[in-house]
Design an enzyme around this catalytic site. Structure first.
Site, PDB file in Angstrom:
ATOM      1  N   ASP A 197       4.981 -53.511  -1.351  1.00 51.42           N
ATOM      2  CA  ASP A 197       6.352 -53.997  -1.559  1.00 51.42           C
ATOM      3  C   ASP A 197       6.926 -53.520  -2.886  1.00 51.42           C
ATOM      4  O   ASP A 197       6.204 -53.104  -3.796  1.00 51.42           O
ATOM      5  CB  ASP A 197       6.403 -55.528  -1.458  1.00 51.42           C
ATOM      6  CG  ASP A 197       5.590 -56.233  -2.534  1.00 51.42           C
ATOM      7  OD1 ASP A 197       4.542 -55.694  -2.943  1.00 51.42           O
ATOM      8  OD2 ASP A 197       6.003 -57.322  -2.979  1.00 51.42           O
ATOM      9  N   HIS A 254      11.375 -51.534 -12.234  1.00 48.82           N
ATOM     10  CA  HIS A 254      12.242 -52.674 -11.915  1.00 48.82           C
ATOM     11  C   HIS A 254      13.672 -52.433 -12.397  1.00 48.82           C
ATOM     12  O   HIS A 254      14.506 -53.327 -12.331  1.00 48.82           O
ATOM     13  CB  HIS A 254      11.727 -54.008 -12.493  1.00 48.82           C
ATOM     14  CG  HIS A 254      10.452 -54.488 -11.858  1.00 48.82           C
ATOM     15  ND1 HIS A 254      10.055 -55.801 -11.871  1.00 48.82           N
ATOM     16  CD2 HIS A 254       9.485 -53.831 -11.181  1.00 48.82           C
ATOM     17  CE1 HIS A 254       8.900 -55.928 -11.242  1.00 48.82           C
ATOM     18  NE2 HIS A 254       8.536 -54.740 -10.824  1.00 48.82           N
ATOM     19  N   HIS A 273       0.062 -51.844  -4.036  1.00 47.76           N
ATOM     20  CA  HIS A 273       0.889 -52.712  -3.208  1.00 47.76           C
ATOM     21  C   HIS A 273       2.039 -51.969  -2.533  1.00 47.76           C
ATOM     22  O   HIS A 273       2.532 -50.963  -3.032  1.00 47.76           O
ATOM     23  CB  HIS A 273       1.379 -53.943  -3.978  1.00 47.76           C
ATOM     24  CG  HIS A 273       2.276 -53.661  -5.140  1.00 47.76           C
ATOM     25  ND1 HIS A 273       3.639 -53.585  -5.020  1.00 47.76           N
ATOM     26  CD2 HIS A 273       1.997 -53.445  -6.442  1.00 47.76           C
ATOM     27  CE1 HIS A 273       4.167 -53.359  -6.206  1.00 47.76           C
ATOM     28  NE2 HIS A 273       3.191 -53.248  -7.092  1.00 47.76           N
ATOM     29  N   ASP A 331       6.088 -47.959  -9.300  1.00 50.78           N
ATOM     30  CA  ASP A 331       5.610 -49.313  -9.038  1.00 50.78           C
ATOM     31  C   ASP A 331       5.822 -49.642  -7.561  1.00 50.78           C
ATOM     32  O   ASP A 331       6.823 -50.228  -7.217  1.00 50.78           O
ATOM     33  CB  ASP A 331       6.355 -50.286  -9.959  1.00 50.78           C
ATOM     34  CG  ASP A 331       5.899 -51.725  -9.786  1.00 50.78           C
ATOM     35  OD1 ASP A 331       4.854 -51.950  -9.155  1.00 50.78           O
ATOM     36  OD2 ASP A 331       6.602 -52.619 -10.276  1.00 50.78           O
ATOM     37  N   GLU A 357       3.073 -58.362  -3.450  1.00 50.88           N
ATOM     38  CA  GLU A 357       2.656 -58.431  -4.854  1.00 50.88           C
ATOM     39  C   GLU A 357       3.799 -58.856  -5.767  1.00 50.88           C
ATOM     40  O   GLU A 357       3.612 -59.619  -6.715  1.00 50.88           O
ATOM     41  CB  GLU A 357       2.126 -57.058  -5.304  1.00 50.88           C
ATOM     42  CG  GLU A 357       1.421 -57.055  -6.648  1.00 50.88           C
ATOM     43  CD  GLU A 357       2.301 -56.681  -7.830  1.00 50.88           C
ATOM     44  OE1 GLU A 357       1.799 -56.670  -8.961  1.00 50.88           O
ATOM     45  OE2 GLU A 357       3.510 -56.417  -7.658  1.00 50.88           O
ATOM     46  N   GLU A 358       5.001 -58.382  -5.478  1.00 51.57           N
ATOM     47  CA  GLU A 358       6.144 -58.671  -6.366  1.00 51.57           C
ATOM     48  C   GLU A 358       6.578 -60.133  -6.306  1.00 51.57           C
ATOM     49  O   GLU A 358       7.360 -60.577  -7.128  1.00 51.57           O
ATOM     50  CB  GLU A 358       7.327 -57.759  -6.018  1.00 51.57           C
ATOM     51  CG  GLU A 358       7.052 -56.263  -6.222  1.00 51.57           C
ATOM     52  CD  GLU A 358       6.891 -55.848  -7.684  1.00 51.57           C
ATOM     53  OE1 GLU A 358       7.008 -56.719  -8.573  1.00 51.57           O
ATOM     54  OE2 GLU A 358       6.639 -54.663  -7.936  1.00 51.57           O
ATOM     55  N   ASP A 388      -6.786 -51.459 -10.450  1.00 52.11           N
ATOM     56  CA  ASP A 388      -5.428 -51.754  -9.975  1.00 52.11           C
ATOM     57  C   ASP A 388      -4.438 -51.065 -10.913  1.00 52.11           C
ATOM     58  O   ASP A 388      -4.814 -50.495 -11.934  1.00 52.11           O
ATOM     59  CB  ASP A 388      -5.215 -53.281  -9.966  1.00 52.11           C
ATOM     60  CG  ASP A 388      -3.984 -53.710  -9.154  1.00 52.11           C
ATOM     61  OD1 ASP A 388      -3.329 -52.846  -8.533  1.00 52.11           O
ATOM     62  OD2 ASP A 388      -3.686 -54.916  -9.151  1.00 52.11           O
TER      63      ASP A 388
END
Ligand SMILES: *[C@@H]1O[C@H](CO)[C@@H](O)[C@H](O)[C@H]1NC(C)=O
Ligand SMILES: *[C@@H]1O[C@H](CO)[C@@H](O)[C@H](O)[C@H]1NC(C)=O
Length: 503
Positions: free
Chosen positions: A127, A465, A125, A157, A191-192, A218
């Site tokens: 984003d 994150h 992903h 990520d 995705e987030e 994934d």
């Protein structure tokens, strides 16, 4: 380990017999397998510099998803231009079709030369979650390199996967690679924030085209290093199931009033007591009802006494092992539905008793439970009719994908792990405790595998994150190498050792 040893012996036998028969069947075989020679995953110094610079450039574009309705669309558009610029060969190759879906997501269809092979799909992903500057050693969107690490939001990520996939394909194409097995690359842009405009639309498009996939790979799991106390060596975990989720809003409404003559209970007090009960009453331990037990049994010999004894005799020690798992917050998340209180809002003025109090509880559902079961349990735990339940969004855990000898995706990952990370002895199936875009593709395949070819230590886990998210240059190079090898492995006959009578 017994298994690889047996495989080696069998392989030797196959080779010996093969030499004996090859002169007879050469012509026939060559026709059947007109496969190009394997391209070695060796990259020049220039290529290695270019690959890390390409990743840094991707980190510098702040493709932040603030909320489902608030994405940095300027950055997302810029990212689309960026990948065209750094991976020109991917975009100009005649057998690759590129489509933009949902305005900012990208779907690549790479047509293989052998239409009889069922295609697969690689996901990543674009984003990232927001990253305020505070606490970072370098600004989060600078993509700066320090002491061998590239820093920035998205380095783990998940721009590492995204850039790694396109980078490996670019490098393969430059070396005149032509795939036998077709594959798709799907790059979602939201995705987030649940993937409704990205992955969900790509999935709908592929479903409308009648596509069925052999498997999907994934992000979502790693080579875990130092997570399980007492485990001597790192091990690779390929997640075969993903936890479900409920974002539950609890709300209490009472009559507002002045704080000088308060009622016995206020909206804040009632709600605080309710969420406290939820926090103090964990959901049941479901150890043994998912892939975790299988994984631990495979890991048994990696532990020293007495843990090895407990794990290899689960029929006897299951209750003990299940209690041990609860003690650590990471392993605890593998054995139960977790309950996290994430928001609490109430009050507007120091001397006013508020009419409304709201809290949000985030549940991550164990593969053996459903949304409905968890909601019922939560209501029973709260046991107070004054507390209203509003489900903001929810989805069930994903079904468990096969990880047996016939499971193509799992076996290809395993094979690639063994060649690119030869120091890793153990590959186990696991449960992914975070949520990924893969849940949108359940209709397309029964094999969804989550694996990011990177070492993850507990301290780096906290950077996802969090602050100082970073990847070492060496780890990123290995990720590119992994995907480069994986794509080629997917072209070959997956069965590790053919049976002797087939010769
Ligand atoms: C959005 O991205 C653009 C460039 O891609 C950047 O200049 C801008 O600061 C970003 N906006 C926010 C709110 O992060
Ligand atoms: C899966 O397929 C069913 C039946 O065609 C459909 O109703 C459902 O919406 C699909 N789910 C997703 C997530 O695409």
């Amino acid at each position: 380990m017994a298994r690889p040893y047996i495989c080696l012996l069998a392989l030797a036998a196959v080779l010996l017999l093969g030499i004996a028969t090859i002169s007879r069947s050469r012509g026939l075989r060559d026709k059947a397998h007109q496969s190009a020679p394997r391209i070695p995953s060796q990259f020049s110094q220039e290529e290695r510099v270019a690959m890390k610079e390409a990743l840094k450039g991707a980190i510098q574009i702040p493709t932040v998803s603030f909320s489902p309705k608030e994405l940095n669309t300027t950055a997302l558009a810029e990212f689309g231009e960026y990948i065209r610029k750094v991976f020109p060969t991917v975009f100009k190759t005649s057998f690759i079709r590129h489509e933009v879906v949902g305005e900012y997501s990208h779907l690549f269809t790479v047509h293989g030369s052998d239409p009889s092979l069922q295609p697969y799909m690689l996901l990543a992903h674009i984003d990232v979650v927001p990253a305020p500057d505070e606490g970072w050693d370098v600004p989060p969107f600078s993509g700066l390199e320090r002491d061998g690490f590239i820093y920035g939001r998205g380095t783990i990520d998940n721009k590492n996967s995204l850039m790694g996939i396109l980078q490996s394909l670019e490098l393969l194409l430059i070396r005149n690679y032509i795939p036998r097995r077709s594959f798709f690359i799907a790059l979602g842009h939201d995705e987030e924030v649940m993937g409704v405009n990205g992955a969900q639309k790509i999935s709908a498009l592929l479903q409308a085209r009648g596509v069925q996939l052999a498997f999907i790979v994934d992000e979502g799991s790693f080579i875990f290093d130092g997570f399980i106390p007492g485990l001597k060596n790192p091990f690779a975990m390929v997640s075969v199931s993903e936890k479900g989720l409920i974002n539950l809003m609890l709300q209490v409404n009472t009559t507002p009033g002045h704080s000088s003559a308060p009622p016995k209970e206020t909206s804040i007090g009632i709600l605080a007591a309710a969420v406290n009960r939820l926090e103090q009453t964990p959901m049941p331990n479901m150890f043994g009802d998912g892939p975790t037990k299988m994984a631990l049994q495979e890991l048994a010999n990696e532990f020293s006494f007495p843990t090895n004894l407990f794990l290899s005799n689960m029929w006897l020690f299951r209750p003990l092992v299940s209690r041990l798992m609860e003690r650590n917050f990471v392993t605890n998340a593998l054995v139960r539905t977790t309950t996290a209180l994430t928001m609490f809002n109430s009050g507007i003025k120091v001397n006013v008793i508020p009419a409304v109090a709201q809290a949000i509880v985030n549940f991550r559902i164990h593969p053996a439970q459903t949304v409905q079961e968890v909601l019922k349990l939560a209501k029973d735990i709260v046991a107070d009719d004054r507390v209203q339940f509003h489900v903001l969004n929810a989805f069930d855990p994903s079904p468990i994908s096969p990880s047996d000898d016939q499971a193509l995706g799992y076996q290809l990952l395993r094979q690639t792990i063994q060649s690119v990370f030869p120091e890793i002895n153990i590959v186990v199936p696991g449960t992914c405790v975070v949520s990924t875009d893969s849940k949108h593709y359940l209709n397309l395949t029964t094999g969804i595998y989550l694996f990011n070819p990177l070492y993850l230590q507990p301290q780096s886990f906290r950077t996802v994150h969090g602050i100082n998210e970073r990847i070492s240059v060496q780890a990123y190079e290995r990720q590119v190498k992994f995907i480069f090898e994986f794509i080629q492995n997917a072209d070959t006959d997956p069965k590790p050792v053919p049976h002797l009578h087939e010769l």
